[in-house]
Design a protein around this motif. Structure first.
Motif, short mmCIF file in Angstrom:
data_model
loop_
_atom_site.label_atom_id
_atom_site.label_comp_id
_atom_site.label_asym_id
_atom_site.label_seq_id
_atom_site.Cartn_x
_atom_site.Cartn_y
_atom_site.Cartn_z
N UNK A 49 13.57 19.14 18.67
CA UNK A 49 14.57 19.87 17.90
C UNK A 49 14.14 19.91 16.44
N UNK A 50 14.27 21.09 15.83
CA UNK A 50 14.14 21.22 14.38
C UNK A 50 15.55 21.25 13.83
N UNK A 51 15.94 20.17 13.16
CA UNK A 51 17.32 20.05 12.68
C UNK A 51 17.59 20.93 11.46
N UNK A 52 16.56 21.46 10.82
CA UNK A 52 16.74 22.33 9.67
C UNK A 52 16.94 23.79 10.06
N UNK A 53 16.34 24.19 11.19
CA UNK A 53 16.40 25.61 11.60
C UNK A 53 17.15 25.82 12.91
N UNK A 54 17.73 24.75 13.46
CA UNK A 54 18.48 24.82 14.73
C UNK A 54 17.62 25.38 15.87
N UNK A 55 16.39 24.93 15.92
CA UNK A 55 15.44 25.39 16.93
C UNK A 55 15.25 24.30 17.99
N UNK B 157 11.93 14.33 18.63
CA UNK B 157 11.72 14.38 20.06
C UNK B 157 12.92 13.83 20.83
N UNK B 158 13.24 14.51 21.92
CA UNK B 158 14.37 14.11 22.77
C UNK B 158 13.99 14.29 24.24
N UNK B 159 14.80 13.71 25.09
CA UNK B 159 14.72 13.93 26.53
C UNK B 159 16.07 14.46 26.98
N UNK B 160 16.04 15.47 27.85
CA UNK B 160 17.26 16.07 28.37
C UNK B 160 17.41 15.68 29.84
N UNK C 10 18.76 12.07 25.19
CA UNK C 10 18.20 10.75 24.88
C UNK C 10 17.26 10.92 23.68
N UNK C 11 17.44 10.10 22.67
CA UNK C 11 16.67 10.18 21.43
C UNK C 11 15.46 9.25 21.49
N UNK C 12 14.51 9.51 22.36
CA UNK C 12 13.39 8.60 22.57
C UNK C 12 12.08 9.39 22.60
#
Length: 112
Positions: free
Chosen positions: A29-35, A62-65, A76-78
């Motif tokens: 995820x890009x938290x600045x551009x909502x991507x 990076x995340x896991x869905x 998951x934030x891993x």
């Protein structure tokens, strides 16, 4: 690998090329551009794809869905790409609750 440009359903994640046992799909995820970029064996490959598109590394997480889990366990934030001592994030998890909330907001924007 793909950068989402339209909303998808959780069930669509089952059609990704890189589904891990669980079932789980990796994302960045890009938290600045909502991507949101998904569908790769490595978070680093998704990070590279976004960097090549002009995104800034300090905004990429990076995340896991886990798409068959309920809403609380869905994200998951891993990820190894999250290890950033210079941003006060010394481990694989995302330690900043505001960033976690932003990541969830971006994921919910793209995945229903």
């Amino acid at each position: 690998m793909k950068i989402l440009d339209e909303n998808i359903n959780k069930s669509d994640l089952d059609n990704c090329d890189c589904v891990f046992e669980g079932p789980m799909v990796k994302g960045v995820v890009d938290v600045a551009t909502d991507t949101l970029a998904i569908d790769s064996e490595l978070h680093a490959d998704l990070e590279k794809l976004l960097l090549e598109q002009g995104h800034k590394q300090q905004n990429l997480w990076g995340i896991n869905l886990w798409y068959e889990d309920d809403d609380e366990d869905f994200v998951e934030f891993d990820s190894l790409i999250n290890i950033r001592p210079q941003q006060n994030n010394p481990g694989r998890d995302v330690s900043d609750e505001d960033i976690q909330n932003k990541i969830i907001e971006v994921v919910n924007r793209w995945v229903n």
